[in-house]
Scaffold this active site. Structure first.
Site, PDB file in Angstrom:
ATOM      1  N   TYR A  33       0.831  -1.203   0.000  1.00 15.25           N
ATOM      2  CA  TYR A  33       0.000   0.000   0.000  1.00 15.25           C
ATOM      3  C   TYR A  33       0.870   1.259   0.000  1.00 15.25           C
ATOM      4  O   TYR A  33       0.654   2.192  -0.786  1.00 15.25           O
ATOM      5  CB  TYR A  33      -0.932   0.014   1.214  1.00 15.25           C
ATOM      6  CG  TYR A  33      -1.676   1.308   1.364  1.00 15.25           C
ATOM      7  CD1 TYR A  33      -2.769   1.608   0.548  1.00 15.25           C
ATOM      8  CD2 TYR A  33      -1.266   2.273   2.298  1.00 15.25           C
ATOM      9  CE1 TYR A  33      -3.442   2.825   0.660  1.00 15.25           C
ATOM     10  CE2 TYR A  33      -1.929   3.486   2.414  1.00 15.25           C
ATOM     11  CZ  TYR A  33      -3.010   3.757   1.601  1.00 15.25           C
ATOM     12  OH  TYR A  33      -3.667   4.969   1.695  1.00 15.25           O
ATOM     13  N   ARG A  90     -11.490   4.623   9.167  1.00 13.89           N
ATOM     14  CA  ARG A  90     -10.490   3.916   8.371  1.00 13.89           C
ATOM     15  C   ARG A  90      -9.281   3.621   9.243  1.00 13.89           C
ATOM     16  O   ARG A  90      -9.105   4.232  10.295  1.00 13.89           O
ATOM     17  CB  ARG A  90     -10.074   4.739   7.148  1.00 13.89           C
ATOM     18  CG  ARG A  90      -9.497   6.097   7.503  1.00 13.89           C
ATOM     19  CD  ARG A  90      -9.101   6.907   6.275  1.00 13.89           C
ATOM     20  NE  ARG A  90      -8.509   8.175   6.668  1.00 13.89           N
ATOM     21  CZ  ARG A  90      -9.183   9.315   6.782  1.00 13.89           C
ATOM     22  NH1 ARG A  90     -10.486   9.353   6.517  1.00 13.89           N
ATOM     23  NH2 ARG A  90      -8.579  10.433   7.158  1.00 13.89           N
TER      24      ARG A  90
END
Length: 256
Positions: A33, A90
């Site tokens: 990521y 998140r």
């Protein structure tokens, strides 16, 4: 230039699209990521530096170092932003790390079980600090002054920020930031490799002072910090920087 930009943006877009659906579960996911959102920026900029001939073509070829530059910045930001991210629904801390300390992301930042939250924070800091050798190696190959400052200033901010975050429970309560005056000082000092080495050394010393032997990550942090300090001291004219902060404090008290 257009070929480089088109290639990087295409790969970044594909990677970001993947993580609109996938979660950051493993450490491999975390590195991937961060590669998509920051490491590829390092790739693209390094290739542009080489294509423009501002830097040697080797800069555009040693992309593992460029990737590490991006990862150090991104991992520092992710580590620092945990409270804001969780409150916004998140979490980019890898599940492989935080689930060792909490049952949920919300529990991670709660006052309940704060000691475990700090342990998770410190493990995240260790993960980021492991990129320091690559950062120093990358900066060592940059010679054009404007390119150097462009690359060095964010790294100086990152080492100051990760030093502030380490073992700091305030990170779990809100967004901590280095002071504006400190940031301006870092910008003005990040002009040469030697000055950046001194900046890193200064914050490594701060990390060392915060590294409590009772901390489960004491040995790992000590190893990383000790090696980085020795590497810097061995390559700086005159050796390790001298810290006169105590002397300045005594003088200030004397004349107060």
């Amino acid at each position: 230039y257009q070929v480089v930009i088109a290639d990087i943006t295409k790969r970044m877009g594909a990677g970001m699209a993947k993580y609109t659906r996938a979660r950051v579960d493993t450490l491999e996911d975390y590195n991937e990521y961060c590669h998509y959102v920051a490491g590829l920026v390092g790739h693209g900029l390094s290739r542009l530096f080489a294509e423009s001939r501002l830097e040697d073509k080797a800069v555009g070829e040693k992309l593992e170092l460029a990737n590490s530059m991006g990862l150090f910045l991104q991992k520092t930001n992710i580590t620092r932003d945990i409270n804001e991210d969780v409150l916004d629904g998140r979490c980019f801390w890898p599940k492989a790390i935080w689930t060792k300390y909490a049952a949920s992301e919300e529990e991670l930042i709660s006052k309940r079980g704060r000691d475990k939250g700090i342990e998770a924070l410190n493990e995240m800091c260790v993960n980021a600090l492991e990129h320091i050798p690559d950062v120093m190696e990358y900066l060592n190959q940059i010679h054009e002054p404007s390119v150097f400052k462009f690359c060095a200033i964010p790294q100086a901010m990152a080492i100051a920020t990760i030093s502030l975050c380490y073992n700091n429970s305030n990170v779990l309560d809100g967004n901590v930031k280095i002071r504006k005056g400190e940031a301006l000082k870092l910008i003005s000092q990040s002009s040469t490799l030697d000055s950046v080495k001194r900046i890193f050394y200064r914050y490594l010393v701060q990390l060392e002072k915060k590294n409590d032997p009772s901390n489960p990550f004491y040995a790992q942090v000590h190893k990383i910090v000790d090696k980085a300090k020795k590497d810097i001291a061995n390559t700086l004219p005159g050796g390790a920087p001298v810290d006169f902060s105590k002397e300045y404090a005594i003088i200030a008290l004397f004349f107060a």
